[in-house]
Design a protein around this motif. Structure first.
Motif, PDB file in Angstrom:
ATOM      1  N   ASP A   1     105.348  45.302  77.566  1.00 25.26           N
ATOM      2  CA  ASP A   1     104.413  44.593  76.413  1.00 25.26           C
ATOM      3  C   ASP A   1     106.172  44.290  75.972  1.00 25.26           C
ATOM      4  O   ASP A   1     106.576  44.864  74.723  1.00 25.26           O
TER       5      ASP A   1
ATOM      6  N   SER B   1     104.418  40.326  78.652  1.00 22.21           N
ATOM      7  CA  SER B   1     102.730  40.427  77.677  1.00 22.21           C
ATOM      8  C   SER B   1     101.657  41.802  79.169  1.00 22.21           C
ATOM      9  O   SER B   1     102.012  41.332  79.781  1.00 22.21           O
TER      10      SER B   1
ATOM     11  N   ARG C   1     104.566  36.238  74.297  1.00 20.74           N
ATOM     12  CA  ARG C   1     103.195  36.322  73.482  1.00 20.74           C
ATOM     13  C   ARG C   1     102.854  35.767  72.733  1.00 20.74           C
ATOM     14  O   ARG C   1     100.927  35.471  72.681  1.00 20.74           O
ATOM     15  N   LEU C   2     103.480  34.754  72.441  1.00 18.17           N
ATOM     16  CA  LEU C   2     102.876  33.253  71.350  1.00 18.17           C
ATOM     17  C   LEU C   2     101.796  32.529  72.234  1.00 18.17           C
ATOM     18  O   LEU C   2     101.241  31.786  71.821  1.00 18.17           O
TER      19      LEU C   2
ATOM     20  N   PHE D   1      99.598  33.908  73.440  1.00 16.56           N
ATOM     21  CA  PHE D   1      97.838  34.811  73.601  1.00 16.56           C
ATOM     22  C   PHE D   1      97.469  34.489  71.935  1.00 16.56           C
ATOM     23  O   PHE D   1      96.252  35.529  72.234  1.00 16.56           O
ATOM     24  N   VAL D   2      98.424  34.172  70.879  1.00 18.68           N
ATOM     25  CA  VAL D   2      97.846  34.846  69.618  1.00 18.68           C
ATOM     26  C   VAL D   2      97.183  33.010  68.846  1.00 18.68           C
ATOM     27  O   VAL D   2      96.761  33.796  68.070  1.00 18.68           O
ATOM     28  N   ASN D   3      96.721  32.086  69.794  1.00 19.50           N
ATOM     29  CA  ASN D   3      96.002  30.829  69.824  1.00 19.50           C
ATOM     30  C   ASN D   3      96.818  30.630  68.116  1.00 19.50           C
ATOM     31  O   ASN D   3      95.652  30.240  67.157  1.00 19.50           O
ATOM     32  N   ASP D   4      98.103  30.734  67.787  1.00 25.14           N
ATOM     33  CA  ASP D   4      98.204  29.522  66.262  1.00 25.14           C
ATOM     34  C   ASP D   4      98.543  28.265  66.951  1.00 25.14           C
ATOM     35  O   ASP D   4      99.566  27.794  67.622  1.00 25.14           O
TER      36      ASP D   4
END
Ligand code: PHE
Length: 339
Positions: free
Chosen positions: A200, A205, A326-327, A329-332
């Protein structure tokens, strides 16, 4: 730019003139579909010089957003029409501006996933399923990684119990499919899906995605591996892309290689993305180890094969210039709306 402006004009007037949902769907396909006119332009941006690319890219993406919205709005209008006719119009002010639901779009990772599968399908590979929860046997043992093997440390993983593990790689699909097919030839498949490792940081990730490829037949050699990978790289990254193989080690392939492609951003000249080297590593591969063929039910004296495993998240990052994995997987929406 001229082509874009013309395309925009034509598309706008056609969307406005579309008479029914079928016509709209057809327009969406024609412009925004996988082989749509605008999609093709977007794909060919890589052929422009680095000076022209940003402006053309921005313009094309803007047009793409605009058309997506226009089509969504028009579809909404069509849905609203029959109801407003039958409903009591004195209670309903149809002149009020409506609220448009955002039409949404495929996640960057899913777009890359589908594109990769399509390319291999086009080369005659089957797309198969696999398990995210695996037994130790399929994830490690049958892949020539016994319990005390040091290679397990690199994949320090999530165990459900002593013998059940969240798969650390898509390679167990090799064994499962060979067992299902043996002794039939050829075995020619790709499989994409989630994998899990206890990592991580910005480049790792704990959940990520791989595509596995396997080809087993009589007389398969390293040249076939390189040919298939080169064809893939050209279709995915552009026609001038080159491939290079560096010796490496995996317990389940012998010989093994790390495979690089020429950097799609600088065309091999050296830039930030490729850290000045002109090359970007995309996958690990090699000739299937005889022990692995045996575990799959094939005789290594009769057949040979190659396998490769590619990080899908990495391809999405490269394609859309996303520096932090990781961006994904944050659904932003601030990220998803850009790509
Ligand atoms: N499974 C390997 C990994 O996750 C990649 C790989 C697949 C290497 C197939 C060789 C052959 O690192």
């Amino acid at each position: 730019m001229k082509r874009l402006a013309e395309l925009g004009r034509k598309a706008r007037s056609e969307v406005a003139a579309a008479g029914d949902p079928d016509a709209l769907r057809e327009l969406e396909l024609r412009y925004l579909g996988r082989r749509g006119e605008l999609t093709l332009i977007l794909r060919s941006l890589g052929d422009l010089s680095p000076e022209e690319r940003p402006a053309a890219g921005q313009q094309s993406n803007q047009l793409r957003r605009e058309l997506t919205e226009l089509i969504g709005a028009r579809a909404q209008e069509m849905r609203a029409l029959p109801e407003s006719k039958s409903e009591a119009t004195d209670r309903l002010d149809v002149t009020l501006p409506g609220t448009l639901p955002s039409p949404g779009r495929a996640h960057p990772l899913m777009r890359v996933w589908q594109e990769v599968e399509d390319i291999f399908l086009g080369m005659g590979f089957d797309v198969v399923e696999g398990n995210e929860i695996e037994t130790d046997y399929f994830n490690f043992e049958a892949l020539n990684v016994p319990r005390d093997h040091p290679a397990r440390d690199m994949q320090d993983s999530f165990y459900v119990s002593r013998d059940i593990v969240l798969r650390t790689q898509t390679s167990p699909v090799q064994i499962r499919m060979m067992r299902q097919m043996a002794p039939k030839l050829p075995v020619r498949l790709v499989h994409a899906g989630r994998v899990f490792r206890r990592d991580d940081d910005i480049t790792h990730s704990p959940m990520f995605h791989q595509v596995e490829g396997l080809l087993v037949d009589r007389g398969i050699g390293l040249q076939h591996l390189k040919g298939v990978l080169l064809e893939f790289a050209r279709r995915f990254y552009g026609a001038e892309t080159q491939v290079r193989m560096r010796p490496s080690y995996f317990p389940f392939t012998e010989p093994s290689a790390e495979v690089d492609v020429t950097c799609a951003w600088c065309r091999g000249k050296g830039c930030r993305v490729c850290k000045g080297t002109g090359w970007v590593e995309i996958l690990g591969a090699g000739m299937v180890h005889p022990n692995v063929l045996r575990h799959g039910g094939y005789d290594p004296e009769q057949v040979t094969g190659f396998a490769f495993g590619m990080g899908l998240d990495r391809q999405a990052q490269l394609r859309f210039e996303i520096d932090n994995v990781r961006l994904l997987f944050v659904n932003d929406w601030r990220l998803l709306g850009q790509v």
